[in-house]
Design an enzyme around this catalytic site. Structure first.
Site, PDB file in Angstrom:
ATOM      1  N   ASN A   1       0.565  -1.380   0.048  1.00  8.31           N
ATOM      2  CA  ASN A   1      -0.011   0.070  -0.113  1.00  8.31           C
ATOM      3  C   ASN A   1       0.421   1.702  -0.143  1.00  8.31           C
ATOM      4  OD1 ASN A   1      -1.608   2.210   0.558  1.00  8.31           O
ATOM      5  ND2 ASN A   1      -1.980   1.107   2.770  1.00  8.31           N
TER       6      ASN A   1
ATOM      7  N   LYS B   1       0.127   4.354  -0.758  1.00  8.92           N
ATOM      8  CA  LYS B   1      -0.600   5.345  -0.088  1.00  8.92           C
ATOM      9  C   LYS B   1      -0.329   6.821  -1.042  1.00  8.92           C
ATOM     10  CE  LYS B   1       0.020   2.964   4.300  1.00  8.92           C
ATOM     11  NZ  LYS B   1       0.375   3.783   5.824  1.00  8.92           N
TER      12      LYS B   1
ATOM     13  N   HIS C   1      -9.546   1.730   4.561  1.00  7.08           N
ATOM     14  CA  HIS C   1      -8.135   2.580   5.690  1.00  7.08           C
ATOM     15  C   HIS C   1      -8.328   2.680   6.827  1.00  7.08           C
ATOM     16  CE1 HIS C   1      -4.251   3.203   6.635  1.00  7.08           C
ATOM     17  NE2 HIS C   1      -4.054   1.831   5.816  1.00  7.08           N
TER      18      HIS C   1
ATOM     19  N   GLU D   1      -5.993  -4.509  10.840  1.00 10.77           N
ATOM     20  CA  GLU D   1      -4.519  -2.881  10.859  1.00 10.77           C
ATOM     21  C   GLU D   1      -4.903  -2.850  12.070  1.00 10.77           C
ATOM     22  OE1 GLU D   1      -2.603  -2.398   6.897  1.00 10.77           O
ATOM     23  OE2 GLU D   1      -4.406  -1.092   6.919  1.00 10.77           O
TER      24      GLU D   1
ATOM     25  N   GLY E   1       2.171   2.175  10.532  1.00 12.39           N
ATOM     26  CA  GLY E   1       3.442   3.734  10.751  1.00 12.39           C
ATOM     27  C   GLY E   1       4.446   3.482  11.574  1.00 12.39           C
TER      28      GLY E   1
HETATM   29  P1  PGA Z   1       3.004  -0.299   7.963  1.00  9.76           P
HETATM   30  O1  PGA Z   1       1.341   0.416   6.774  1.00  9.76           O
HETATM   31  O2  PGA Z   1       3.214  -0.749   6.956  1.00  9.76           O
HETATM   32  O3  PGA Z   1       3.314   1.391   7.337  1.00  9.76           O
HETATM   33  O4  PGA Z   1       1.983   0.162   9.084  1.00  9.76           O
HETATM   34  C1  PGA Z   1       0.153  -0.337   7.198  1.00  9.76           C
HETATM   35  C2  PGA Z   1      -1.043   0.663   5.988  1.00  9.76           C
HETATM   36  O5  PGA Z   1      -1.276   1.393   6.711  1.00  9.76           O
HETATM   37  O6  PGA Z   1      -1.452  -0.873   4.996  1.00  9.76           O
END
Ligand code: PGA
Length: 247
Positions: free
Chosen positions: A10, A12, A94, A166, A172
Site C-alpha cells: 500500500n 498511499k 483504510h 490492521e 506506521g
Molecule cells: P505500515 O502501514 O506498514 O507502514 O504500518 C500499513 C498500512 O497502512 O496499510
C-alpha cells in the site's frame, strides 16, 4: 492444494509515476516465480497506466473507489475505470481514510457492494484504535466493522475477499501487534465471518501494521494469517522483496 499467500503493498500517497515505474522495473527483474505468494502493488492513481505494462508479473490494486456510478462526481474514480486498467484489487476502508476523510462503516459497505459486484476483489480494512483497545472494545469494533461491511452484499457468486486486520495503533509506528494478540484477533475475525452467510467465498486474512523484514516470518506463521498489507516497508524494493521471500 497449497493455499496461496498474498503480499500487498500500500504505497498511499508516495511515489509519482516515474518512481513507481522505477520500483516496478526493479522488482520485476528479481526472481518472483517459484513462490505460492501473489504480489500485489497498490500505487496512486497517477500510475494506473503502469498496470498494463507490468500486469504479467504482478497484480495491481487501487487504494479506494467511488461507490456512486454518477459521472458528474468531481475527483472520484469509478469501478469501470479501474477495471479497464487491469486493476484486480481495491483497498476499502483504510483507517487513514476512516480517520481523516470521513470514511464510515456505511460508505465502506457501499464500496464493498460495488466492488463485490465487479470483476475486482475487495481488500476490506478493519482494526481498532488505541483508545478502543484500552477500553477493551476490540471485539465489538471488529464485529461491527465486518458485519456492516458485508451487509449490502448479495452473496450470489463465489469469489475471493481479502480482509486486512490492521490495528490502527500499529500502522506506521514501527510497533507491530504481538504474536498472541494477532492470533487471538484473527481467530475472532474467522468466527465473525463464519456466522455470516458468504456463499463459501474464499476469504483471506491479511495482517497490516508495521510489518517488516524482521517480523514477517513470525507473523506469517500465526494461524489464519494468509498474508500482509504493508505500508512503509513496501516502498523500498529490497525490503519488500525480503518480506515476499518469507511468504
Ligand atoms: P505500515 O502501514 O506498514 O507502514 O504500518 C500499513 C498500512 O497502512 O496499510
Amino acid at each position: 492444494m497449497i493455499r496461496k499467500k498474498i503480499c500487498v503493498a500500500n504505497w498511499k500517497m508516495n511515489k509519482n509515476f516515474v518512481e513507481s515505474n522505477d520500483f516496478l522495473k526493479k522488482i520485476t527483474q528479481k526472481d518472483l516465480s517459484p513462490n505460492s505468494c501473489e504480489l500485489v502493488i497498490c500505487p496512486s492513481y497517477d500510475s494506473l497506466f503502469l498496470f498494463d505494462r507490468f500486469n504479467s508479473q504482478l497484480s495491481f490494486g487501487a487504494q479506494d473507489v467511488s461507490y456512486l456510478n454518477n459521472p458528474s462526481l468531481t475527483g472520484e474514480i469509478s469501478v469501470d475505470m479501474l477495471t479497464s486498467h487491469n486493476c484486480k484489487y481495491v483497498i476499502i476502508g483504510h483507517s487513514e481514510r476512516r480517520e481523516l476523510l470521513n470514511e464510515t462503516n456505511e460508505s465502506v459497505s457501499l464500496k464493498m457492494k460495488e466492488v463485490y459486484n465487479s470483476e475486482m476483489i475487495p481488500i476490506l480494512c478493519i482494526g481498532e484504535t488505541l483508545d478502543e483497545k484500552l477500553a477493551k472494545l476490540t471485539d465489538e469494533i471488529l464485529d461491527k466493522q465486518i458485519k456492516k461491511a458485508f451487509s449490502k452484499i448479495d452473496f450470489k457468486s463465489q469469489k475471493d475477499i481479502l480482509i486486512a486486520y490492521e490495528p490502527v495503533w500499529a500502522i506506521g509506528t514501527g510497533q507491530a501487534a504481538g504474536y498472541n494478540e494477532i492470533k487471538q484477533n484473527m481467530k475472532l475475525i474467522k468466527k465473525i465471518i463464519n456466522n455470516i452467510y458468504t456463499n463459501n467465498c474464499n476469504i483471506y486474512l491479511l495482517y497490516g501494521g508495521s510489518v517488516n523484514e524482521n517480523n514477517a516470518s513470525q507473523i506469517i506463521n500465526i494461524d489464519n494469517v494468509d498474508g500482509f498489507l504493508i505500508g512503509s516497508a513496501s516502498l523500498k524494493v529490497d525490503s519488500f522483496y525480503k518480506i515476499f521471500k518469507q511468504l
